[in-house]
Design a protein around this motif. Sequence first.
Motif, PDB file in Angstrom:
ATOM      1  N   SER A 209       0.837  -1.192   0.000  1.00  0.00           N
ATOM      2  CA  SER A 209       0.000   0.000   0.000  1.00  0.00           C
ATOM      3  C   SER A 209       0.878   1.252   0.000  1.00  0.00           C
ATOM      4  N   THR A 210       0.757   2.064  -1.019  1.00  0.00           N
ATOM      5  CA  THR A 210       1.602   3.260  -1.156  1.00  0.00           C
ATOM      6  C   THR A 210       0.752   4.466  -1.555  1.00  0.00           C
ATOM      7  N   ARG A 211      -0.400   4.647  -0.907  1.00  0.00           N
ATOM      8  CA  ARG A 211      -1.324   5.709  -1.311  1.00  0.00           C
ATOM      9  C   ARG A 211      -0.709   7.103  -1.214  1.00  0.00           C
ATOM     10  N   SER A 212      -0.058   7.389  -0.107  1.00  0.00           N
ATOM     11  CA  SER A 212       0.506   8.722   0.072  1.00  0.00           C
ATOM     12  C   SER A 212       1.583   9.017  -0.961  1.00  0.00           C
ATOM     13  N   THR A 213       2.390   7.999  -1.297  1.00  0.00           N
ATOM     14  CA  THR A 213       3.423   8.169  -2.312  1.00  0.00           C
ATOM     15  C   THR A 213       2.807   8.446  -3.674  1.00  0.00           C
ATOM     16  N   GLN A 214       1.733   7.732  -3.984  1.00  0.00           N
ATOM     17  CA  GLN A 214       1.060   7.921  -5.265  1.00  0.00           C
ATOM     18  C   GLN A 214       0.394   9.296  -5.339  1.00  0.00           C
ATOM     19  N   ILE A 215      -0.201   9.740  -4.234  1.00  0.00           N
ATOM     20  CA  ILE A 215      -0.805  11.072  -4.214  1.00  0.00           C
ATOM     21  C   ILE A 215       0.257  12.136  -4.459  1.00  0.00           C
ATOM     22  N   SER A 216       1.404  11.999  -3.804  1.00  0.00           N
ATOM     23  CA  SER A 216       2.495  12.963  -3.990  1.00  0.00           C
ATOM     24  C   SER A 216       2.921  13.031  -5.446  1.00  0.00           C
ATOM     25  N   ALA A 217       2.940  11.886  -6.118  1.00  0.00           N
ATOM     26  CA  ALA A 217       3.330  11.861  -7.518  1.00  0.00           C
ATOM     27  C   ALA A 217       2.319  12.600  -8.391  1.00  0.00           C
ATOM     28  N   TRP A 218       1.032  12.398  -8.120  1.00  0.00           N
ATOM     29  CA  TRP A 218       0.023  13.104  -8.914  1.00  0.00           C
ATOM     30  C   TRP A 218      -0.003  14.594  -8.602  1.00  0.00           C
ATOM     31  N   VAL A 219       0.391  14.979  -7.388  1.00  0.00           N
ATOM     32  CA  VAL A 219       0.527  16.400  -7.073  1.00  0.00           C
ATOM     33  C   VAL A 219       1.599  17.029  -7.953  1.00  0.00           C
ATOM     34  N   MET A 220       2.671  16.286  -8.234  1.00  0.00           N
ATOM     35  CA  MET A 220       3.701  16.763  -9.152  1.00  0.00           C
ATOM     36  C   MET A 220       3.095  17.068 -10.520  1.00  0.00           C
ATOM     37  N   VAL A 221       2.217  16.194 -10.987  1.00  0.00           N
ATOM     38  CA  VAL A 221       1.556  16.419 -12.270  1.00  0.00           C
ATOM     39  C   VAL A 221       0.703  17.677 -12.206  1.00  0.00           C
ATOM     40  N   LEU A 222      -0.091  17.794 -11.150  1.00  0.00           N
ATOM     41  CA  LEU A 222      -1.009  18.919 -11.008  1.00  0.00           C
ATOM     42  C   LEU A 222      -0.274  20.248 -10.967  1.00  0.00           C
ATOM     43  N   ASN A 223       0.903  20.279 -10.384  1.00  0.00           N
ATOM     44  CA  ASN A 223       1.649  21.521 -10.225  1.00  0.00           C
ATOM     45  C   ASN A 223       2.460  21.906 -11.451  1.00  0.00           C
ATOM     46  N   ASN A 224       2.526  21.024 -12.443  1.00  0.00           N
ATOM     47  CA  ASN A 224       3.196  21.362 -13.697  1.00  0.00           C
ATOM     48  C   ASN A 224       2.233  22.118 -14.608  1.00  0.00           C
ATOM     49  N   GLN A 225       2.756  22.709 -15.681  1.00  0.00           N
ATOM     50  CA  GLN A 225       1.908  23.375 -16.662  1.00  0.00           C
ATOM     51  C   GLN A 225       1.214  22.308 -17.485  1.00  0.00           C
ATOM     52  N   THR A 255      -4.908  17.814   0.773  1.00  0.00           N
ATOM     53  CA  THR A 255      -5.113  17.169   2.058  1.00  0.00           C
ATOM     54  C   THR A 255      -4.940  15.668   1.876  1.00  0.00           C
ATOM     55  N   PHE A 256      -4.000  15.088   2.603  1.00  0.00           N
ATOM     56  CA  PHE A 256      -3.711  13.661   2.496  1.00  0.00           C
ATOM     57  C   PHE A 256      -4.629  12.862   3.415  1.00  0.00           C
ATOM     58  N   PRO A 257      -4.912  11.595   3.095  1.00  0.00           N
ATOM     59  CA  PRO A 257      -5.696  10.758   4.017  1.00  0.00           C
ATOM     60  C   PRO A 257      -4.954  10.535   5.328  1.00  0.00           C
ATOM     61  N   GLN A 258      -5.691  10.237   6.374  1.00  0.00           N
ATOM     62  CA  GLN A 258      -5.112  10.140   7.718  1.00  0.00           C
ATOM     63  C   GLN A 258      -4.044   9.068   7.830  1.00  0.00           C
ATOM     64  N   ASP A 259      -4.167   7.966   7.072  1.00  0.00           N
ATOM     65  CA  ASP A 259      -3.181   6.886   7.194  1.00  0.00           C
ATOM     66  C   ASP A 259      -1.953   7.138   6.353  1.00  0.00           C
TER      67      ASP A 259
END
Length: 259
Positions: A209-225, A255-259
Motif C-alpha cells: 500500500s503506497t497511497r501517500s506516495t502515489q498522491i504525492s506523484a500526482w501532485v507533481m503532475v497537477l503543479n506542472n503546466q 489534504t492527504f488521508p489520515q493513514d
Amino acid sequence: MLLSRQAVAAPLVACFCLLGVSLIQFPQLQILLRSKQAPSLEIIERELHSESLRLNLLKKMPSFGYGNLIANWVYLSYLQYFGDDEVRGKTGYSLSPEYFEVILERDPRFLAAYLSLSSSTTIYAGMPERSIGLMEKGLKSLSPWVPKRSYYVWRYKGIDELLFASNTESAQQSFATASDWASNFSDEESQLVAESSQRTARFLSQNPSTRSTQISAWVMVLNNQVDERTRKRAISEIEALGGKVTSSPEGNRITFPQD
C-alpha cells in the motif's frame, strides 16, 4: 546492374522521404517557435495539428536503414516542442508520447529518450499508461549489456508503475529486474543502482500500500503546466486515492488521508 541501381535508389528514396516530411514540418511550426509575437491559440492549435500529421506520417514511413538518423532527428524536434514553455502552458504536452513512439520504434536502444519519455509523457502529459506501454515494447529490444546502463529503463518503468499506475506488483518486478541487470557490472554506479533497486523491490513486497506516495506523484503532475484534461485527471487520481484538492488563487492545497 539491377542490384547496383537498387542500392543507389534506396538512399535517394529515403532522402526524398525525409525532405518531404521536413517540408511538412517547417513552413509554419519553425516560424511560430521563433516569432517574437505571441501567436493566437487558434494558430497554435492549427500548427499542433500539422505536427501531429507529420508524426503520423513518420510512424508509417519506411526507414530504409536510417532508423537511428530519423530517431535523432525526431528527438531534436521533441526537445524544441518540450522546451517551448510559453506554448506548452497553453496547450499541454499531449504530443509527447507521439514523438517517443516514433523515436523508439526507429531506435529502441536510444537510452536518453526513455528518461525524457518518462518525465514528459507521465508527469507533464499525465499519461503514465502510455509511457509504460512504450517502455514495455522498447525493453523487448534491450539486454543487460546493450545499451550501456539499460537497467535504468526498468527503473523508469517501475517508478511510473508505482507512483502513477498503482501497480505495485509490476513495479516490484521492474525494480527487481533493474537490480538483476545492474548487478552484472562492477562499477560504483551500477552497484548502487542494483542495491537501491533491490531494496525498493523488497520494500514493495512487504508494503504493497503506497497511497501517500502515489498522491504525492500526482501532485507533481497537477503543479506542472498542464492542459485542462490533464489537470482533471490529476485531481481525479488524487481524490480516488483518498486525498482532497482545494483550489485557490494562491495555488492548490492538498489534504492527504489520515493513514
